[in-house]
Structure formats: C-alpha cells, structure tokens
Design a protein around this motif. Structure first.
Motif, PDB file in Angstrom:
ATOM      1  N   GLN A 185       0.832  -1.204   0.000  1.00  0.00           N
ATOM      2  CA  GLN A 185       0.000   0.000   0.000  1.00  0.00           C
ATOM      3  C   GLN A 185       0.867   1.256   0.000  1.00  0.00           C
ATOM      4  N   GLU A 189       0.901   4.258  -2.777  1.00  0.00           N
ATOM      5  CA  GLU A 189       0.520   5.616  -2.373  1.00  0.00           C
ATOM      6  C   GLU A 189       1.681   6.601  -2.384  1.00  0.00           C
ATOM      7  N   TRP A 238      -0.400   2.944 -11.320  1.00  0.00           N
ATOM      8  CA  TRP A 238      -1.509   2.979 -10.356  1.00  0.00           C
ATOM      9  C   TRP A 238      -1.469   4.192  -9.438  1.00  0.00           C
ATOM     10  N   SER A 242      -5.139   6.024  -8.391  1.00  0.00           N
ATOM     11  CA  SER A 242      -5.896   4.994  -7.681  1.00  0.00           C
ATOM     12  C   SER A 242      -6.056   5.292  -6.201  1.00  0.00           C
ATOM     13  N   THR A 243      -7.087   4.688  -5.624  1.00  0.00           N
ATOM     14  CA  THR A 243      -7.242   4.657  -4.173  1.00  0.00           C
ATOM     15  C   THR A 243      -7.094   3.207  -3.746  1.00  0.00           C
ATOM     16  N   VAL A 244      -6.618   3.006  -2.545  1.00  0.00           N
ATOM     17  CA  VAL A 244      -6.301   1.669  -2.057  1.00  0.00           C
ATOM     18  C   VAL A 244      -7.135   1.367  -0.819  1.00  0.00           C
ATOM     19  N   GLN A 245      -7.735   0.193  -0.806  1.00  0.00           N
ATOM     20  CA  GLN A 245      -8.561  -0.231   0.322  1.00  0.00           C
ATOM     21  C   GLN A 245      -8.094  -1.604   0.786  1.00  0.00           C
ATOM     22  N   LEU A 257      -7.605  -1.982  -5.428  1.00  0.00           N
ATOM     23  CA  LEU A 257      -7.195  -0.720  -6.040  1.00  0.00           C
ATOM     24  C   LEU A 257      -8.321  -0.232  -6.940  1.00  0.00           C
ATOM     25  N   ARG A 258      -8.730   1.013  -6.718  1.00  0.00           N
ATOM     26  CA  ARG A 258      -9.779   1.623  -7.538  1.00  0.00           C
ATOM     27  C   ARG A 258      -9.199   2.741  -8.399  1.00  0.00           C
ATOM     28  N   GLY A 261     -12.930   5.522  -8.952  1.00  0.00           N
ATOM     29  CA  GLY A 261     -13.996   5.002  -8.106  1.00  0.00           C
ATOM     30  C   GLY A 261     -14.396   3.573  -8.367  1.00  0.00           C
ATOM     31  N   ARG A 299     -20.041   0.427   1.869  1.00  0.00           N
ATOM     32  CA  ARG A 299     -19.458   1.768   2.079  1.00  0.00           C
ATOM     33  C   ARG A 299     -20.487   2.740   2.635  1.00  0.00           C
TER      34      ARG A 299
END
Length: 299
Positions: A185, A189, A238, A242-245, A257-258, A261, A299
């Motif tokens: 992650q 990021e 990425w 991207s956002t990481v969850q 990875l989004r 959205g 969510r």
C-alpha cells in the motif's frame, strides 16, 4: 423465523441452515463465486421438489445435489479455460475477518490452494474438498460423486498426495501478510517500493488475470528481480490515479485498487516463512463484479 413471525417450511429451513456450507463446496470446486451462486439456485430448485420424508440426512442430501451440479458445471468451465487468455485465477472472494481464524477453511480457499485444486481432475477435486476440507464420510462422498466406496478411498488417497506435494510450504501468518500488504500500500501511495522489495522471496511468482479484457501479464513472472521491475512499472501507473482499500479476500488480508472510483485490481499475497512467494492480481472485470457490488453496499 421469517419476517412475519412464522417458521419457514422444513425444506427452506434446511437449505438456509446449510447454505454457507453448500456455497463453499461449490466455490472450492469451481473457483467462481458467480458460478457457485448459480449452482445454489439449481440446488434449491431440485431440493424444493424432494420428498423430505424419504430423506435420512438433509445436510448430506443437499451436499450431494450441490456437488453433482458443480461437477457438471466444472466440466463446462474446464472447456472454457482451455481458450482463456493468459493465466487463470479464481474469482477473489470477499470474506469476513473471522474466516481467517478458521485456519483449515482459510487455507482451503486461499488463492494459492485454489490454484493447487485446479491441478486436480473434477472427481479428485470433489473428493478432496469433501473429505479433507469438510470431513464428510466416505459413504456420503461416494453418494455425492456417484462412485463406489473403494474407488472414493483410492481417489482420496491419490488427491491427498497430489495436494501435499504442491500446497504452500508453511502456515500463512496473518500478521506477516498484513505487514507485506502495508508495504504494498505504501508503495502504491508514495512510490516507495523498497519496503516491499525487501520482502520478496528469490523465487517469488507473480500472476495476473485480465481475462483478455484488461491488460495483464500473458504468463507468470518468476524471480525477485523480474517481479520487482514489474511492480515498479505497476506502481508508476496505479499511484497517481488509484485509491487503495484493505480488505479480507479468501481468508487473508488483501488490497483493492480503484481507478475513478471503480475496482481495477484486487491483489493478494502468498507468504511463506515471512517472505512474499506469490502475488496474485485479478483484473478481469467479470471476476470483480460481485466484489464491486459487495464493497459498494458496505461503504
């Protein structure tokens, strides 16, 4: 009790009671949550027409229906996989954190073990799952797969030896996996890869499933140096968009990875002796649809 305060009919009650077991059996045989759900629908249609007074063991009867439906579908899926573009990975399955506490279940649905199960024939796979994962009796398994008791015992012995030679080398530590995912992650990021690269085993293998729809590696990438270069290229793509969850996938910590959205990638790591020995990345949109719905609702 149903919403109106009445008990469901016996057929529905039995099906609901054993639904999680039936789903897991179907998923472990098929490697697809979507197909497992279809098998459960088919199981219910057949179960609803059964004379329950003639059923001695409802759980065993339901497992038998589910297994036979899954085996029929497995043969069809096998033909599809022959023309599949690139490496095939199981559909990643969102699991509750408590699944990881059930070590045997978590191991059996891990992506590493699911790939081992893929190397078994349909009958061997069914016998192994029903016996070694769910501890069903040989007589129940014989009914489920339509083979004699001696044949089932022989198949179980052969399948067990096959899996033992290929299963992950050591027990997966959830804490070690979380630490590795934390490094992954941070790499996405911040672009700092060193923490992740330090954890790669010399013989690490990276697999990517795009299903011919999304860009992915056409074949496995082996070795820390090659996988490191691959990760560097991926992070460069990425990171900015991207956002990481963090989540739980197949009984172990994983990353979603989004991009804009929407889920673009689900990645899970295999850990052996504190090092990353496997990186499994799923990008095939068909295999992410169910996860997209589940994560959107939560969510």
């Amino acid at each position: 009790m149903s919403e109106d305060g009445h008990r469901p009919d016996p057929a529905t009650e039995a099906f609901v009671t054993h639904r999680n077991l039936l789903f897991t059996v179907a998923y472990e045989l098929l490697g697809s949550a979507a197909d497992a759900e279809d098998v459960l629908q088919e199981t219910w249609l057949r179960w609803a027409g059964v004379d329950l007074s003639a059923v001695r063991d409802r759980r065993a009867y339901l497992v038998r229906i589910t297994t036979r439906q899954a085996l029929g579908r497995l043969r069809v899926l096998g033909r599809r996989k022959e023309s599949y573009v690139g490496p095939w990975l199981p559909e990643p399955l969102l699991t509750a954190p408590d699944v990881a506490e059930d070590v045997e279940l978590a191991d059996s649905i891990s992506l590493a073990m699911m790939l081992v199960l893929e190397t078994l024939g349909p009958a061997e796979r069914a016998v192994f799952v029903l016996r070694d994962v769910f501890d069903l009796g040989y007589d129940e398994i014989a009914e489920a797969v339509g083979k004699s008791l001696p044949a089932v015992r022989q198949i179980a012995h052969r399948a067990r030896a096959h899996v033992a030679a290929r299963r992950p080398r050591g027990a997966v530590s959830a804490a070690e996996t979380r630490a590795a995912l934390g490094a992954f992650q941070r790499a996405v990021e911040t672009g700092d890869l060193q923490g992740l690269l330090d954890l790669l085993a010399p013989d690490v293998v990276a697999l990517s499933d795009g299903g011919g729809v999304k860009q992915a590696m056409p074949r496995p990438v082996v070795g820390a140096e090659k996988v490191g270069r691959l990760l560097a290229a991926g992070v460069a793509v990425w990171g900015p968009v991207s956002t990481v969850q963090r989540t739980e996938v197949n009984g172990h910590p994983a990353l979603i990875l989004r991009i804009d959205g929407e889920i673009d990638l689900v990645v899970a790591l295999r850990m052996d002796d504190g090092r990353v020995t496997g990186i499994y990345s799923v990008r095939n949109p068909e295999k992410l649809t169910r996860m997209e719905r589940a994560t959107t609702m939560s969510r």
